[in-house]
Design an enzyme around this catalytic site. Structure first.
Site: not given
Length: 597
Positions: A113, A220, A277, A354-355
């Site tokens: 990440d 991210d 993202e 994960h979100d």
């Protein structure tokens, strides 16, 4: 259930060369919840290394490790205090180096990440920045003076609402200015306008790890780095609130293309992949601008169309469970698939991360009767879509949401906690409001993805020893057969289905990974059907999914009579009536074209 032998020879003879990341299946790992190697209740890097044989057995090509950097853990590691160090409970830099080497020795790749829109307020850069207005790093973050209303009351520079609630502006008493944080107050936004800052980010967060052998990054909040000129107020969508949702204002700013071009120049030197993202970007032309091969900015992005289905428009959790139709799902998937239609762009296929809450609980049926079959159907659907496939830990065994009777105290995510508290503040005399909020959170909260990975039916699901206390309680569905040990012994399990589906995806890569998507029977309220045409034009796939706990009629679809059923999630289909779809049934057909030699 199973693969049938077919006369069509997949992609035999295919000579098209594609970048390695296009045909990869990526497996996402959340370090805190994957595997605890030392029984302290927290997953760690050595724990991931221990499970590489299992990961490889799935048939995936790449592992993506969520933030393992040193962090105060206000937002589970997305608040980084040192890009070049590892959060001590997870291990050391040497542990990550060992993981990289072990992954590569198995012929797989690893991405990390990259979180560079903001740092932790404990990062050395920010500590310097807030120490005084004259510090050399003052301009490394975004500082603004206060505004004052007519009666002299101090106000933030604008009305933007943080992604986690409240204002995006935090007052600093020492230097008497506000700093910007699009997320928690402990996550100050970096000032990308400062070239010196960008160079430091590239060196510390990217090159440091690329030199150690990582194969790329999931980036991210990739479209938030360039802020809009003048920091204008957001439109008022929530009249009851002082702070307004502002994603469409602060995303996709004027210098985004420049910054991503700089990052791509570095990544290209290492043949490294990038997946960004990309929220709050409804304009497909803008998305294509990010992922166009010619533009050389990003390899691909995560569009949120599919995972946003059923979310609230003002607050994502301000909604009722299952407030969507199948037409909404079809439309969302169609938008992400259309991105590569006749373009030089690339797309992604995913429904968990994960979100997000667990997909079976959101889009399938997580009752004991139907959770396995609906999980297989969703696997078939998303593994049949074009683009790079991303799957999240536990998705391969059909993990489901936290049980409804768990109290709110078991939820750990800052987003959940802040939203639940906000509902209480807005409705102090209405207990029903928090009951509704809890129901929405039980359906949609990020916490559901963060419960420990379920390795066995033991008390702590095999994630850590039975005597240890896991950082987050393990879902009790581990004792109901949803775990790796039990499913590994059952070839008809969700795990067995995923393994076969990933093999099929590779066998028919020209069609399933690269092929053209076309929705058929679009108005059907319970059945989702689409075709995937091979780029060579020799054959096409037909995928039919019954999104219902009741039987549905098999749609009348062109070429269905000439199609050969090669995979399904209901074993009785082989001998049963062909004209009826069982509840949550998924079928994958291959149609051979006359043009094939």
């Amino acid at each position: 259930m199973g693969l049938r032998s077919v006369s069509v020879n997949g992609d035999a003879g295919k000579t098209t060369e594609h970048p390695w990341w296009k045909e990869a299946a990526v497996y996402q790992i959340y370090p805190a919840s994957y595997n605890d190697s030392n029984d302290d209740g927290i997953g760690d890097i050595p724990g991931i290394t221990q499970k590489l044989e299992y990961i490889q057995s799935l048939g995936v090509d790449v592992i993506w490790v969520c933030p393992m950097y040193d962090s105060p853990q206000i937002d589970m590691g997305y608040d980084i205090s040192d890009y070049e160090a590892v959060y001590p409970p997870y291990g050391t830099v040497q542990d990550v180096e060992a993981l990289i080497n072990e992954v590569h020795s198995r012929g797989m790749k690893i991405i990390l990440d990259l979180v560079v829109n903001h740092t932790s307020d404990q990062h050395a850069w920010f500590k310097e920045s807030r120490s005084s207005k004259t510090n050399p790093k003052r301009d490394w973050y975004i500082w603004k003076p206060a505004k004052y209303d007519s009666d002299g009351t101090r106000k933030p520079p604008n009305n933007w609402r943080s992604n986690f609630g409240g204002s995006v502006w935090e007052w600093d008493e020492l230097t008497q200015e506000y700093y910007l944080h699009l997320f928690c107050p402990e996550q100050p936004d970096v000032n990308w306008e400062n070239e010196e800052t960008r160079k430091a980010i590239y060196q510390s967060a990217m090159i440091f790890w690329l030199d150690k052998g990582v194969d790329g990054f999931r980036i991210d909040t990739v479209n938030m780095y360039s802020k809009p000129t003048g920091y204008p107020d957001a439109p008022i969508k929530d009249p009851a609130a002082e702070w307004q949702e502002a994603g469409l204002v602060y995303c996709n700013g004027p210098r985004m293309d420049e910054y991503l071009g700089e990052m791509n120049a570095i990544l290209s030197r290492y043949n490294a992949m990038s997946v960004g993202e990309c929220p709050f970007t409804p304009d497909p032309a803008r998305v294509l601008g990010y992922v166009s091969e010619k533009e050389a900015r990003l390899n691909m992005v995560f569009q949120f169309d599919s995972v946003d289905v059923g979310m609230g428009s003002v607050f994502k959790y301000m909604t009722k469970p299952f407030k969507y139709t199948l037409a909404d799902v079809k439309s969302a998937i169609g938008r992400t698939q259309k991105l590569i239609d006749g373009t030089d762009g690339w797309t992604t296929s995913f429904i968990e991360n994960h979100d997000q809450a667990r997909s079976i609980s959101r889009f399938g049926n997580d009752s004991p009767q139907w959770r396995s079959r609906s999980g297989k159907m969703l696997a078939m659907l998303f593994a049949s879509l074009s683009g790079t496939l991303f799957m999240y830990q536990g998705q391969e065994i059909g993990m489901i949401n936290i049980p409804q009777d768990w109290p709110i105290e078991e939820y750990k995510d800052v987003d959940t906690i802040n939203y639940y508290a906000e509902v209480g503040r807005r409705n102090p005399n209405d207990p029903g409001a928090q009951i509704s909020a809890k129901a929405a959170l039980q359906n949609l909260a990020r916490d559901h993805a963060r419960t420990p990975m379920q390795w066995s039916s033991e008390v702590n699901a095999g994630f850590t020893s039975d005597s240890a206390k896991p950082w987050m309680k393990a879902n009790t569905s581990a004792q109901e057969g949803i775990n790796v040990a039990d499913e590994s012994r059952d070839s008809s399990s969700v795990l067995g289905f995923w393994k076969q589906m990933l093999k099929l995806r590779k066998t028919y890569s020209d069609c399933l990974i690269h092929g053209g998507y076309k929705l058929v029977d679009g108005d059907n309220p319970t059945v989702f059907s689409f075709t995937k045409s091979s780029t060579a034009g020799h054959f096409k796939a037909l995928v039919i999914c019954n999104f219902s706990s009741k039987e549905s009629e098999l749609p009348l679809i062109e070429d269905l009579d000439a199609a050969e059923l090669i995979f399904d999630n209901v074993s009785e289909t082989q001998a049963g009536a062909r004209s009826t779809l069982q509840p949550w049934e998924g079928r994958l057909y291959i149609v051979k074209k006359d043009t094939e030699a």
